[in-house]
Design an enzyme around this catalytic site. Structure first.
Site, short mmCIF file in Angstrom:
data_model
loop_
_atom_site.label_atom_id
_atom_site.label_comp_id
_atom_site.label_asym_id
_atom_site.label_seq_id
_atom_site.Cartn_x
_atom_site.Cartn_y
_atom_site.Cartn_z
N GLU A 245 37.64 40.89 -4.72
CA GLU A 245 38.04 39.03 -5.85
C GLU A 245 37.51 40.30 -7.43
OE1 GLU A 245 35.17 36.00 -5.49
OE2 GLU A 245 35.25 36.16 -3.52
N GLU B 260 30.14 36.72 -0.09
CA GLU B 260 28.28 37.26 -1.04
C GLU B 260 27.18 36.99 -0.49
OE1 GLU B 260 29.37 35.57 -4.72
OE2 GLU B 260 31.09 37.03 -4.78
#
Ligand SMILES: *[C@@H]1O[C@H](CO)[C@@H](O)[C@H](O)[C@H]1NC(C)=O
Ligand SMILES: *[C@@H]1O[C@H](CO)[C@@H](O)[C@H](O)[C@H]1NC(C)=O
Ligand SMILES: *[C@@H]1O[C@H](CO)[C@@H](O)[C@H](O)[C@H]1NC(C)=O
Ligand SMILES: *[C@@H]1O[C@H](CO)[C@@H](O)[C@H](O)[C@H]1NC(C)=O
Ligand SMILES: *[C@@H]1O[C@H](CO)[C@@H](O)[C@H](O)[C@H]1NC(C)=O
Ligand SMILES: *[C@@H]1O[C@H](CO)[C@@H](O)[C@H](O)[C@H]1NC(C)=O
Ligand SMILES: *[C@@H]1O[C@H](CO)[C@@H](O)[C@H](O)[C@H]1NC(C)=O
Length: 885
Positions: free
Chosen positions: A254, A185
């Site tokens: 995710e 991320e």
């Protein structure tokens, strides 16, 4: 000689074969714009996250096999740098950190592995996975174009890739690893570093690819990832996601199937109807790889929990619960979903992009029909592979839509999967899977005051916690020669190096007569102020507890009572899980910032920041390891009487017998305050009994966009009261329990519990979709698959070690209500009970077909019948162990 020589060769060959054990025939992994290509074939893949250190090695095989049974193809895990390199250059790959063993277990079960090395992982894990020593490298800046950081990062990433290669764990070596991740991320924070951020990101990508791992790399949430790295999506929904190039497949790294929580917060849950909807929509709109974050969340043992303030449980509302039991109907409904998606796989991979058909204002279809020409032969309409997804994204109303002339009714916020473009195999809002209600057994010698699920608690004749407790007090302030004095306030982590949560700071202030008079005359007291503090501070004046505060970089204002002359000010600074998210983690630190002052004095404020301060890291008991089996006598334990007044900062120890059987074991610390606990020397984690807010736990509707505040429980109750003690850390009797408690709570109400799914229910309509296995032997008439003759079935399964002991309710007809509240309706087949009993009693699992034929004819013509069943599972080992006592 010749004989021995031959034997040597044989022995060597045998050893070589063991070392180079292949889990698969070597295969290559690549990708195109549509999907991952495994061994030359495009694949639709379902992945499930399991973080190896959040379980024990003894739990891994069961977790992996439950994942496989649930229809998972790939196991995903992060790699936890601070677990593997606690001291720079000293690697640790044992116990819960035996990553090689974990990957091998995944491979030997026939599943693939997706390894997210990071090595920044976030993960609500202490310091986001960074070793704390990393911040002590002079001049280092994390996650930016900083040579020192890059060098350390590369060394660790290379270490892991090399280890996997040495162990032949990559796909091209016959191992299970099919995909890798670098960074994590980073796109969220890249701009914080200006142009250096981008340079670092490109460096990380190049560095990773340069390690020649031979499988694709991904970067999640990285819209500017280079062309040779797949940029992927993380979120609750990823069906609109497009990677940054039309050469890359749509990958969801995710899918947040639940959420984490903090001490004192509500516990989040994500409804499975919404989760299944998100997954179906992802594959509907061109997705090809989806990973559940988490499939099993587990436990933050020891001090591995991130922060600040994340709880010890990392259950995450995952399909497999913290203890390794199936969370139903979540696991079962997703299993049905995965099977339906698998039925579509041939059509999904045959097509480059689906045909979009608008069916209504909020209804749409995506059709994957194999292009007759691309298949190299001319196929008739019925011969070509065809799968379709129908979606109704209206949050309130169901809708009837038409596809290829046939009508389908879709509940609100749902998707239907049609593997043959005609018959529905699955709808995300219609649950056919069982519901399990877990019962908790507690030791019968303890007091029970936990209001949660009280009606489901049963005394356990086996588990016993001794009534004898010993205690020893932890000193307040300095306790050893390792204390030191320094002028000024040192940063918390610079001193503790995170060897403990605790750091004592002490100084001495002189108070004159004048000040005392001034305070008396004006009826005020001086105030100790700390400009900024995290995560928790206790303030002591002359050895007396005076106050405390908790928060993240908050100002502390504490009135204090001082006497004339010298006064000792002692501050206990505590971390509760190091920051795991954000830019500049190395600068964030912990403890105090700014000035510490005494205000309200006659001659102005006294700045104590630059005073001489004495430092003491950690607790005496921690450093003497009085919690370990070998050292449990190293402290001066004395018996703690039931009527004794408990004092702050005490260690307690006792012994207990484990509950018999195989059910998971927990310690109930709901009666305690805050501290840490060890069982047989294993650190089971921090505990903290903080209640969630009284309100905000409204009933949950699966319809509409999910966020982590939408469906929560535990309002007005402790966020966490039960702490997992893995079975492999226990012996049958005399287990050593040691706890450190910060507040004045007595340990006598601690209890030991074990739980399992005692009540299981299911409700299936005769109009429910046929069992998915019907699709493997479908009736084909004139090229059209006909499932009409296939009848739906109801399945029930007890947890391991349990069998169905009684049928609490069974009705085929029009029963009403839901699990534990079923009642007969006006239509009821009289032999419902005997049919279900015959099929299920005494078995660990059973299936009952939902049809008139099974129940001796139609009990009420012209009505859609439903079969509702509630059964009770019992543990045979429980009964036998109990009778041994
Ligand atoms: C994988 O790809 C490499 C390089 O293209 C090739 O040499 C090798 O034979 C392939 N392996 C398999 C099992 O297909
Ligand atoms: C497939 O169909 C096309 C047009 O319908 C025809 O021109 C072609 O010859 C057919 N090919 C085969 C292999 O049958
Ligand atoms: C603190 O450290 C000093 C110097 O090592 C030592 O003399 C003193 O005894 C220590 N204090 C305690 C309470 O152990
Ligand atoms: C931590 O210590 C290092 C030197 O070891 C120093 O450079 C740094 O400024 C300290 N950090 C803080 C926040 O005090
Ligand atoms: C013990 O700590 C609590 C806060 O955790 C505080 O309220 C209480 O006054 C303390 N008692 C003593 C004797 O230190
Ligand atoms: C405590 O330590 C002693 C040795 O110091 C050991 O013999 C004993 O078994 C330990 N007690 C427990 C409950 O583990
Ligand atoms: C079988 O398929 C053919 C051609 O698609 C059609 O003409 C015929 O009516 C079908 N028969 C049945 C029984 O559906």
């Amino acid at each position: 000689m010749g004989f021995w020589f031959q034997w040597m060769i044989l022995a060597l060959t045998a050893e070589f074969l063991i070392v180079a054990a292949e889990y698969f025939k070597p295969f290559n992994v690549s990708y195109d714009h549509r999907a991952m290509i495994i061994d030359g074939k495009r694949r639709m893949l379902i992945s499930g996250g399991i973080h190896y250190p959040r379980a024990t090695p003894e739990m891994w095989p069961d977790l992996i096999s439950k994942s496989k049974e649930g229809g998972v193809d790939v196991i995903e895990t992060y790699v936890f740098w601070n677990g593997h390199e606690p001291v720079r250059g000293q690697y640790y790959f044992e116990g819960r950190y035996d990553i090689v063993k974990f990957v091998k277990q995944v491979g030997s079960s026939g599943l693939y592995l997706f390894l997210r090395i990071g090595p920044y992982v976030c993960a609500e894990w202490n310091f986001g996975g960074f070793p704390v020593w990393l911040r002590d490298v002079p001049g280092i800046e994390f996650r930016t174009d900083n040579a020192l950081f890059k060098e350390e990062m590369q060394r660790f990433v290379k270490k892991i890739v090399d280890l996997m290669k040495e162990e032949s764990l990559f796909s091209w070596q016959g191992g299970p690893i099919v995909m890798l991740q670098i960074e994590n991320e980073y796109g969220n924070i890249e701009s914080s570093f200006g142009p250096k951020g981008k340079d670092y990101m490109v460096w990380a990508a190049k560095m990773a690819v340069g390690l020649d791992a031979g499988v694709p790399w991904v970067m999640c949430k990285q819209v500017d990832a280079p062309e040779y790295i797949i940029d992927t999506c993380n979120g609750y929904y990823c069906d609109g996601f497009k990677p940054n190039s039309d050469k890359k497949p749509v990958v969801w790294t995710e899918n947040w199937d639940g959420w984490y929580t903090s001490w004192g917060e509500r516990v989040p849950h994500r409804p499975v109807e919404d989760l299944a909807f998100a997954v179906a929509r992802f594959f509907q709109r061109g997705g090809s790889f989806q990973n559940y974050y988490m499939y099993f969340g587990g436990t933050n043992f020891g001090r591995t929990s991130g922060g600040p303030n994340y709880i010890t449980s990392y259950d995450y509302d995952a399909p497999i619960d913290e203890y390794g039991l199936l969370s139903q109907p979540k696991w079962g409904h997703l299993k049905d979903l995965h099977a339906a998606i698998k039925l579509c796989e041939p059509a999904l991979v045959a097509v480059d992009s689906p045909q979009y058909i608008k069916l209504g204002p909020k209804q749409e279809a995506h059709v994957y029909r194999e292009n007759a020409h691309s298949s190299g032969q001319n196929l008739s309409f019925h011969e070509s592979k065809c799968s379709a997804f129908l979606a109704n994204i209206d949050e309130h109303k169901s809708a009837t839509v038409k596809l290829f002339g046939q009508a389908y009714t879709l509940p609100p916020w749902s998707a239907s999967i049609l593997p043959d473009c005609r018959n529905i195999a699955f709808n995300t809002a219609k649950i056919g899977a069982q519901t399990s209600i877990k019962t908790v057994r507690f030791d019968d010698t303890s007091y029970v005051n936990n209001p949660v699920n009280l009606q489901m608690m049963v005394p356990n004749q086996v588990a016993r916690i001794s009534e004898t407790w010993n205690s020893v007090k932890e000193p307040i302030g300095v306790w050893s020669n390792s204390n030191f004095t320094f002028q000024g306030i040192l940063e918390h982590l610079n001193v503790t190096k995170d060897r403990s949560d605790y750091l004592w700071y002490s100084t001495r202030i002189y108070v004159s007569d004048e000040d005392i008079l001034f305070w008396k005359d004006n009826q005020v007291s001086p105030i100790l102020t700390i400009d900024s503090m995290r995560d928790l501070v206790y303030i002591y004046v002359n050895g007396q507890f005076t106050g405390g505060a908790k928060g993240k970089w908050i100002k502390v204002v504490q009135p204090v009572n001082l006497k004339q002359g010298y006064n000792d000010i002692t501050l206990l600074s505590q971390t509760v899980g190091l920051q795991n998210y954000g830019a500049f983690l190395e600068k964030d630190g912990a403890g105090f910032r700014g000035q510490i002052k005494l205000t309200g004095c006659k001659n102005g404020d006294i700045d104590v920041t630059e005073f001489m301060w004495t430092y003491q890291v950690g607790l005496k008991g921690e450093f003497l390891k009085i919690f370990s089996i070998d050292n449990n006598r190293s402290a001066e334990w004395t018996e703690f009487e039931r009527d004794a007044i408990p004092s702050n900062f005490s260690w307690y120890k006792t012994q207990f017998d484990a509950p018999g059987g195989v059910d998971p074991v927990v310690l109930d610390f709901g009666s305690m305050g805050k501290g840490q606990a060890w069982v047989n020397g294993h650190h089971i984690g921090r505990y903290w009994t903080l209640d969630a807010p009284k309100d905000g736990c409204q009933t949950c509707d699966y319809r509409g966009s999910y966020d982590s505040n939408k469906c929560t429980t535990n309002c007005g109750k402790p966020t966490q009261a039960w702490y997992h003690v893995p079975r492999s850390w226990l012996q049958a009797a005399d287990n050593l329990l040691v706890i450190f408690e910060e507040t004045e709570k007595t340990p006598f109400e601690i209890s030991i519990k074990s739980g399992f799914s005692e009540t299981i229910c299911a409700k299936v309509s005769e109009s429910h979709y046929p069992p998915l296995h019907a699709w493997s032997s479908p009736k084909i008439t004139n090229g059209t698959i006909s499932l009409k003759t296939m009848i739906p079935a109801l399945h029930l399964q007890c947890d391991a070690g349990h069998t169905i002991s009684s049928i609490e309710f069974a009705s085929y007809g029009t029963p009403r209500g839901s699990c534990q509240k079923f009642s007969k309706g006006s239509c009821h087949a009289p032999n419902s009970f005997s049919v279900v009993s015959e099929a299920c009693r005494g078995r660990t699992s059973c299936s009952v077909a939902v049809s008139d034929a099974v129940f001796g004819g139609d009990p009420c013509h012209g009505v859609v019948k439903v079969l509702s069943v509630e059964v009770r599972c019992s543990s045979s080992s429980y009964i036998s162990s109990a009778s041994m006592k």
